[in-house]
Design a protein around this motif. Structure first.
Motif, PDB file in Angstrom:
ATOM      1  N   SER A  33       0.841  -1.200   0.000  1.00  0.00           N
ATOM      2  CA  SER A  33       0.000   0.000   0.000  1.00  0.00           C
ATOM      3  C   SER A  33       0.879   1.254   0.000  1.00  0.00           C
ATOM      4  N   CYS A  34       0.338   2.316  -0.519  1.00  0.00           N
ATOM      5  CA  CYS A  34       1.041   3.617  -0.505  1.00  0.00           C
ATOM      6  C   CYS A  34       0.009   4.685  -0.852  1.00  0.00           C
ATOM      7  N   CYS A  94      -3.773   1.823  -3.030  1.00  0.00           N
ATOM      8  CA  CYS A  94      -3.270   3.190  -2.856  1.00  0.00           C
ATOM      9  C   CYS A  94      -4.443   4.163  -2.818  1.00  0.00           C
ATOM     10  N   ARG A 150      -0.794   4.774   5.410  1.00  0.00           N
ATOM     11  CA  ARG A 150      -0.216   3.956   4.324  1.00  0.00           C
ATOM     12  C   ARG A 150       1.227   3.660   4.681  1.00  0.00           C
TER      13      ARG A 150
END
Ligand SMILES: Cc1cc2nc3c(=O)[nH]c(=O)nc-3n(C[C@H](O)[C@H](O)[C@H](O)COP(=O)(O)OP(=O)(O)OC[C@H]3O[C@@H](n4cnc5c(N)ncnc54)[C@H](O)[C@@H]3O)c2cc1C
Length: 430
Positions: free
Chosen positions: A27-28, A218, A425
């Motif tokens: 994730s980001c 994301c 995140r």
């Protein structure tokens, strides 16, 4: 492509990205697809807007800037040609100014050497006047010159009149990409090469990116996939229209670079979206002549006429290809002659610089343009942005998109809205 220049291009871009983690985070905040000049500019813009956001660029090739962004004329366009009010006009003018500033800041050489658009006969004068009106409407500095005045700037140019654009310049776009990638990493972003994205979906108020190394959730995704932009859009559920038709643009190197001081362009054919065969001084001092413009048989056919069956099928199965071919039937024989005969090519170039012959031209590199073509056969001229929810898709970014890249990046980020959505995140491991 010319082997020597290819090595130089790759050498300058590989040193840009210091470390590439093998694993892609699950994730980001933002995923940017494509490490061409636009994807890298988008990543930088996101990090300037929201320092500390986790921004990851995913690039399928093993080097950044492997395609259009390192295989082009290297011109910083001033914004003369484009329909006033179009995105191209606005983003080119804004982007050129921003690019000169950024190159100063990051230490990339530019040279505002100026450009002449040369009318070689009376029939071209009304078109030159219309270009002058467009330039003025777009807020671009230009001056009308007669034959004697144009030869004060370019003594070897033939022609009866010209428009002079003093703010048109040159840069090595591969070097810009290398500097952008370095700056993205310095700001905490990550550029990961060798990781192809398969599709991008809206999911849970954010976006889900399915790629060669797994899945990343994301807050948003911006897709800048150049020659593959239609495929990625379609795989992600978007319409097939427009399709990318690749256009090969081959260059020659001028054996006598002293014949040209800056940039010499013809008055473009209004029927075509390309600017015509031009003579371009490069940052390294050599002068290139080109490019040609013929539909290509492969989206990465840089050497010779390589055939990629999938790419060829994509062109031949698109109804717009046949409608485009019919519309272009008068120009096609001329483009074919230029692509396959250096004498015909030299004759065309000698309209701009008298005395040029086939002996003056050495074959050089080629670039492949990602040109969006509608189902109706229209070559789409303006930049096209699409996407829904937390996904922005750039579907048409032809020339002058390298010039406009920083302004296109700002436009993409405006469309996306906030980079981070406030959800925690994880930062990518380095
Ligand atoms: C012959 C020629 C001359 C030109 N001259 C000029 C000029 O003088 N001045 C100017 O301003 N513009 C010029 N242009 C246009 C300019 O080069 C392009 O508009 C610009 O480089 C587009 O940048 P990009 O980042 O969209 O595309 P690209 O540089 O093609 O980058 C797209 C990236 O996405 C990657 N990618 C694709 N699919 C995936 C996937 N599934 N997963 C991950 N990554 C993916 C690709 O590998 C590539 O690195 C020229 C173009 C050509 C071809």
């Amino acid at each position: 492509m010319n082997r020597a220049s290819g090595t130089a291009i790759l050498g300058s871009v590989t040193s840009a990205v210091s470390s590439r983690p093998e694993s892609v985070p699950s994730s980001c905040d933002l995923i940017v697809v494509g490490a061409g000049i636009i994807g890298l500019a988008v990543a930088r813009e996101a990090l300037v807007r929201e320092p500390g956001a986790s921004v990851v660029v995913l690039e399928c090739e093993h080097q950044i800037a492997s395609h259009q962004s390192s295989h082009n004329s290297g011109v910083i366009h001033a914004g003369i040609y484009y329909e006033p009010g179009s995105l191209k006009a606005k983003l080119c003018v804004e982007g050129a100014a921003a690019l000169y500033r950024l190159c100063d800041e990051l230490g990339v050489a530019t040279d505002a050497i100026g450009k002449l658009i040369v009318a070689t006969n009376a029939a071209e004068l009304p078109r030159l006047d219309r270009l002058h009106e467009r330039a003025v409407a777009n807020g671009v500095r230009v001056e009308k010159l007669n034959g004697a005045q144009l030869r004060e700037i370019e003594p070897r140019a033939s022609g009866i009149a010209a428009l002079h654009s003093p703010d048109t310049g040159i840069v090595d776009y591969a070097a810009v990409c290398a500097a952008l990638a370095g700056d993205v990493e310095a700001r905490g972003g990550t550029v990961i090469t060798g990781c192809a994205v398969e599709r991008v979906e809206n999911a849970d108020g954010g976006a889900r990116v399915i790629h060669a190394r797994g899945v990343t959730d994301c807050s948003g995704a911006i897709v800048c996939a150049g020659l593959q932009s239609d495929r990625l859009a379609q795989a992600s559920g978007a319409t097939a229209d427009p399709r990318i038709i690749p256009f090969r643009g081959a260059y020659f190197t001028l054996r006598r670079p002293e014949l040209v001081r800056g940039l010499i362009y013809p008055v473009p054919d209004p029927a075509l979206p390309f600017l015509g065969v031009h003579l371009t001084r490069r940052i390294g001092g050599d002068v290139i002549v080109g490019p040609t413009a013929l539909p290509a048989t492969a989206r990465s056919g840089y050497r010779g006429w390589r055939i990629n069956p999938r790419d060829l099928f994509a062109t031949l199965s698109w109804p717009g290809s046949y409608r485009m071919a019919w519309r272009w039937r008068r120009q096609a024989p001329r483009e074919l002659a230029w692509a396959f005969s250096s004498s015909a090519y030299a004759r065309e170039a000698s309209r701009l610089v008298s005395g040029l012959g086939a002996d003056d031209l050495d074959p050089s590199f080629a670039g492949i343009r990602a040109q969006a073509v509608g189902r109706d056969g229209a070559l789409i001229d303006d930049f096209v942005f699409a996407g829904e929810g937390r996904i922005v898709q750039l579907r048409n970014a032809p020339s002058p998109a390298a010039t406009a890249s920083l302004a296109i990046a700002a436009h993409c980020c405006d469309r996306l809205g906030p980079i981070a959505d406030g959800e925690p995140r994880q930062r990518p491991a380095s």
